[in-house]
Scaffold this motif. Structure first.
Motif, mmCIF file in Angstrom:
data_model
loop_
_atom_site.group_PDB
_atom_site.id
_atom_site.type_symbol
_atom_site.label_atom_id
_atom_site.label_comp_id
_atom_site.label_asym_id
_atom_site.label_seq_id
_atom_site.Cartn_x
_atom_site.Cartn_y
_atom_site.Cartn_z
ATOM 1 N N VAL A 194 0.848 -1.198 0.000
ATOM 2 C CA VAL A 194 0.000 0.000 0.000
ATOM 3 C C VAL A 194 0.882 1.245 0.000
ATOM 4 O O VAL A 194 1.787 1.384 0.813
ATOM 5 N N GLY A 195 0.615 2.126 -0.955
ATOM 6 C CA GLY A 195 1.379 3.361 -1.052
ATOM 7 C C GLY A 195 2.689 3.217 -1.799
ATOM 8 O O GLY A 195 3.376 4.201 -2.032
ATOM 9 N N GLY A 196 3.042 2.008 -2.208
ATOM 10 C CA GLY A 196 4.292 1.781 -2.920
ATOM 11 C C GLY A 196 4.102 1.804 -4.419
ATOM 12 O O GLY A 196 3.013 2.071 -4.944
ATOM 13 N N GLU A 197 5.187 1.515 -5.124
ATOM 14 C CA GLU A 197 5.121 1.571 -6.581
ATOM 15 C C GLU A 197 4.390 0.377 -7.188
ATOM 16 O O GLU A 197 3.932 0.443 -8.326
ATOM 17 N N PHE A 198 4.260 -0.741 -6.459
ATOM 18 C CA PHE A 198 3.575 -1.920 -6.987
ATOM 19 C C PHE A 198 2.110 -1.986 -6.567
ATOM 20 O O PHE A 198 1.445 -2.984 -6.815
ATOM 21 N N ALA A 199 1.603 -0.941 -5.949
ATOM 22 C CA ALA A 199 0.182 -0.911 -5.583
ATOM 23 C C ALA A 199 -0.700 -0.919 -6.823
ATOM 24 O O ALA A 199 -1.814 -1.444 -6.792
ATOM 25 N N GLY A 200 -0.208 -0.395 -7.923
ATOM 26 C CA GLY A 200 -0.963 -0.409 -9.175
ATOM 27 C C GLY A 200 -1.151 -1.810 -9.723
ATOM 28 O O GLY A 200 -2.188 -2.128 -10.308
ATOM 29 N N VAL A 201 -0.157 -2.665 -9.535
ATOM 30 C CA VAL A 201 -0.269 -4.059 -9.976
ATOM 31 C C VAL A 201 -1.362 -4.766 -9.173
ATOM 32 O O VAL A 201 -2.182 -5.499 -9.733
ATOM 33 N N VAL A 202 -1.381 -4.532 -7.881
ATOM 34 C CA VAL A 202 -2.419 -5.115 -7.028
ATOM 35 C C VAL A 202 -3.785 -4.590 -7.450
ATOM 36 O O VAL A 202 -4.762 -5.346 -7.507
ATOM 37 N N ALA A 203 -3.865 -3.315 -7.792
ATOM 38 C CA ALA A 203 -5.134 -2.724 -8.219
ATOM 39 C C ALA A 203 -5.647 -3.387 -9.498
ATOM 40 O O ALA A 203 -6.842 -3.683 -9.610
ATOM 41 N N PHE A 204 -4.765 -3.649 -10.464
ATOM 42 C CA PHE A 204 -5.171 -4.343 -11.686
ATOM 43 C C PHE A 204 -5.735 -5.716 -11.367
ATOM 44 O O PHE A 204 -6.805 -6.106 -11.847
ATOM 45 N N ILE A 205 -5.012 -6.470 -10.564
ATOM 46 C CA ILE A 205 -5.421 -7.843 -10.231
ATOM 47 C C ILE A 205 -6.758 -7.839 -9.509
ATOM 48 O O ILE A 205 -7.666 -8.604 -9.843
ATOM 49 N N VAL A 206 -6.890 -6.975 -8.509
ATOM 50 C CA VAL A 206 -8.118 -6.935 -7.707
ATOM 51 C C VAL A 206 -9.308 -6.489 -8.549
ATOM 52 O O VAL A 206 -10.392 -7.080 -8.467
ATOM 53 N N ALA A 207 -9.125 -5.476 -9.365
ATOM 54 C CA ALA A 207 -10.239 -4.976 -10.178
ATOM 55 C C ALA A 207 -10.711 -6.036 -11.171
ATOM 56 O O ALA A 207 -11.923 -6.248 -11.337
ATOM 57 N N ILE A 208 -9.799 -6.714 -11.817
ATOM 58 C CA ILE A 208 -10.178 -7.746 -12.788
ATOM 59 C C ILE A 208 -10.885 -8.901 -12.093
ATOM 60 O O ILE A 208 -11.929 -9.377 -12.556
ATOM 61 N N LEU A 209 -10.346 -9.367 -10.971
ATOM 62 C CA LEU A 209 -10.978 -10.482 -10.257
ATOM 63 C C LEU A 209 -12.338 -10.081 -9.686
ATOM 64 O O LEU A 209 -13.262 -10.903 -9.655
ATOM 65 N N ALA A 210 -12.483 -8.840 -9.259
ATOM 66 C CA ALA A 210 -13.779 -8.383 -8.751
ATOM 67 C C ALA A 210 -14.826 -8.382 -9.856
ATOM 68 O O ALA A 210 -15.975 -8.777 -9.630
ATOM 69 N N LEU A 211 -14.446 -7.981 -11.052
ATOM 70 C CA LEU A 211 -15.392 -8.004 -12.166
ATOM 71 C C LEU A 211 -15.738 -9.435 -12.582
ATOM 72 O O LEU A 211 -16.870 -9.712 -12.976
#
Length: 118
Positions: A36-53
């Protein structure tokens, strides 16, 4: 010694298509806590958003649309295109709540399994 005949197990009557993406989404959120707050938070956001959909789509297919609402909310909150600027403690709490929502949706979204053809 008497031999026992082994009967095949009765087939499951429910099919939980959202269980695997629900577990993966929950694991991604828990694993993303230190990011959280780091440079790889965007990667987690991609994964979470896709799996949520994906879980939301399985909810719609199972005609349990009420699970699609929180999953779309998770997808919007973790969308990588227009990220929300929340404080880190808020993100920590959101990760835990999001993981719980993923697990609950994955476990509770089901469709009746079709009878096997003979």
């Amino acid at each position: 010694m008497a031999s026992r005949t082994v009967r095949p197990a009765a087939p499951a009557v429910r099919q939980r298509n959202a269980l695997a993406p629900g577990i993966l989404g929950s694991a991604a959120l828990v694993a993303g806590l230190p990011l959280v707050g780091g440079e790889f938070a965007g990667v987690v956001a991609f994964i979470v958003a896709i799996l949520a959909l994906i879980v939301a789509w399985f909810a719609v297919q199972a005609k349990q649309w009420w699970w699609a609402v929180p999953m779309v909310a998770v997808a919007v909150l973790w969308n990588p295109v227009y990220p929300f600027a929340l404080e880190d403690p808020v993100w920590f709490v959101a990760h835990v709540i999001g993981a719980a929502v993923f697990l609950a949706a994955g476990a509770l979204i089901w469709i009746p399994r079709a009878a096997p053809a003979r």
